[in-house]
Scaffold this motif. Structure first.
Motif, PDB file in Angstrom:
ATOM      1  N   LEU A  86       0.820  -1.206   0.000  1.00 56.83           N
ATOM      2  CA  LEU A  86       0.000   0.000   0.000  1.00 56.83           C
ATOM      3  C   LEU A  86       0.854   1.255   0.000  1.00 56.83           C
ATOM      4  CD1 LEU A  86      -2.749  -1.048   2.567  1.00 56.83           C
ATOM      5  CD2 LEU A  86      -2.791  -1.251   0.087  1.00 56.83           C
ATOM      6  N   ARG A  87       1.976   1.195   0.695  1.00 54.50           N
ATOM      7  CA  ARG A  87       2.818   2.385   0.807  1.00 54.50           C
ATOM      8  C   ARG A  87       3.585   2.649  -0.489  1.00 54.50           C
ATOM      9  NH1 ARG A  87       5.419   0.721   4.639  1.00 54.50           N
ATOM     10  NH2 ARG A  87       7.299  -0.004   3.542  1.00 54.50           N
ATOM     11  N   GLY A 142     -16.666   2.652   1.928  1.00 54.58           N
ATOM     12  CA  GLY A 142     -16.005   3.530   2.893  1.00 54.58           C
ATOM     13  C   GLY A 142     -14.591   3.140   3.213  1.00 54.58           C
ATOM     14  N   GLY A 143     -13.939   2.386   2.341  1.00 54.51           N
ATOM     15  CA  GLY A 143     -12.553   1.990   2.590  1.00 54.51           C
ATOM     16  C   GLY A 143     -11.594   3.152   2.452  1.00 54.51           C
ATOM     17  N   LEU A 151      -5.595  -1.568  -6.856  1.00 51.74           N
ATOM     18  CA  LEU A 151      -5.181  -2.259  -8.076  1.00 51.74           C
ATOM     19  C   LEU A 151      -3.840  -2.950  -7.889  1.00 51.74           C
ATOM     20  CD1 LEU A 151      -6.103   0.233 -10.954  1.00 51.74           C
ATOM     21  CD2 LEU A 151      -7.273  -1.862 -10.311  1.00 51.74           C
ATOM     22  N   CYS A 152      -2.936  -2.301  -7.178  1.00 46.90           N
ATOM     23  CA  CYS A 152      -1.618  -2.890  -6.931  1.00 46.90           C
ATOM     24  C   CYS A 152      -1.737  -4.180  -6.126  1.00 46.90           C
ATOM     25  CB  CYS A 152      -0.731  -1.882  -6.206  1.00 46.90           C
ATOM     26  SG  CYS A 152       0.880  -2.517  -5.679  1.00 46.90           S
ATOM     27  N   VAL A 153      -2.504  -4.159  -5.051  1.00 54.72           N
ATOM     28  CA  VAL A 153      -2.647  -5.345  -4.199  1.00 54.72           C
ATOM     29  C   VAL A 153      -3.324  -6.482  -4.956  1.00 54.72           C
ATOM     30  CG1 VAL A 153      -3.773  -6.234  -2.138  1.00 54.72           C
ATOM     31  CG2 VAL A 153      -2.638  -4.017  -2.067  1.00 54.72           C
ATOM     32  N   LEU A 154      -4.429  -6.191  -5.639  1.00 57.69           N
ATOM     33  CA  LEU A 154      -5.147  -7.237  -6.371  1.00 57.69           C
ATOM     34  C   LEU A 154      -4.307  -7.807  -7.499  1.00 57.69           C
ATOM     35  CD1 LEU A 154      -8.657  -5.542  -6.560  1.00 57.69           C
ATOM     36  CD2 LEU A 154      -7.989  -7.438  -5.095  1.00 57.69           C
ATOM     37  N   LEU A 203      -5.753  -5.884   2.528  1.00 54.20           N
ATOM     38  CA  LEU A 203      -6.910  -4.998   2.373  1.00 54.20           C
ATOM     39  C   LEU A 203      -7.848  -4.998   3.567  1.00 54.20           C
ATOM     40  CD1 LEU A 203      -7.860  -5.812  -1.338  1.00 54.20           C
ATOM     41  CD2 LEU A 203      -6.512  -3.884  -0.490  1.00 54.20           C
ATOM     42  N   ALA A 204      -7.652  -5.910   4.520  1.00 55.93           N
ATOM     43  CA  ALA A 204      -8.619  -6.035   5.617  1.00 55.93           C
ATOM     44  C   ALA A 204      -8.662  -4.777   6.483  1.00 55.93           C
ATOM     45  CB  ALA A 204      -8.283  -7.252   6.474  1.00 55.93           C
TER      46      ALA A 204
END
Length: 235
Positions: A86-87, A142-143, A151-154, A203-204
């Protein structure tokens, strides 16, 4: 007894003195220098030059990006709650995985009418359209995650399914049969669970506590469709 004469203006109200009246009497000596320059410390300037990527060579830039992609691959292979994807998000890894998966799913043409193009485009449509849909769903719930971070994580979490596709291609080299199908089914199921677990680990925390199930369900469907494409592939 004669009364003393009162001095004129003794009972008059005193005039208030201005607050900064005494500052006008202060003079600056001509010997004191008032000019100067702002200098940046040498260490701070060297640190800025080290962090700058404008002067680095193309080879160094490519190697730095490849190392960053490799580190993100390791985070997916050993999923744990981390903000690394994420970072420092990027789309190089998802693009590489999507192209690799599309090439392995592309069927060899038997005649001149079919060149395998629809299969290649199908993978791109499923991966990117599915990832965009899940990202929009996450934002509507509301994430607190950005569009490109999702998109990067998936995209990076397709890595286990790409490995499953490679194993299935190797198993299919020995021919088709019930034993080969069971091996491919086991590999695809394990890698599917791995992809879902890795993506939810990243993502949790970005979803509201009472809406995590609504955010995880589309992720489950996304990787299930890709897994089904891998399992039903026949060369």
């Amino acid at each position: 007894m004669a009364e003393a004469e009162e001095a004129p203006g003794e009972h008059e109200t005193a005039t208030p003195r201005p607050l900064f009246a005494g500052l006008s009497d202060i003079s600056i000596s001509q010997d004191i220098p008032i000019e100067g320059e702002i200098t940046i410390p040498v260490r701070a300037r060297a640190r800025e030059l080290d962090n700058s990527t404008l002067n680095e060579s193309v080879r160094h830039t490519i190697m730095r990006d490849l190392k960053a992609v490799g580190k993100k691959f390791m985070h997916v292979l050993y999923p744990r709650k981390s903000n690394a994807l994420l970072r420092d998000w990027d789309l190089w890894g998802p693009l590489i995985l999507c192209v690799t998966l599309a090439l392995m799913l592309q069927k060899s043409s038997v005649d001149g009418e079919k060149d395998g193009g629809p299969q290649f485009a199908e993978v791109f449509v499923v991966v990117w359209f599915g990832a965009v849909t899940i990202t929009l769903n996450s934002k509507l719930l509301g994430g607190n995650i950005s569009f490109f971070q999702s998109l990067c994580v998936l995209g990076y979490c397709i890595l286990p399914l790409t490995v499953a596709m490679l194993v299935c291609r190797l198993v299919l080299l020995a021919g088709q049969g019930p034993i080969n199908f069971m091996i491919r089914l086991f590999v695809v199921v394990v890698m599917f669970a791995w992809s879902v677990a890795a993506s939810t680990a990243f993502l949790a925390d970005s979803q509201p506590p009472n809406r995590k199930a609504l955010a995880v369900y589309p992720v489950f469907l996304f990787y299930f469709v890709i897994s089904w494409m891998i399992l039903t592939f026949t060369p």
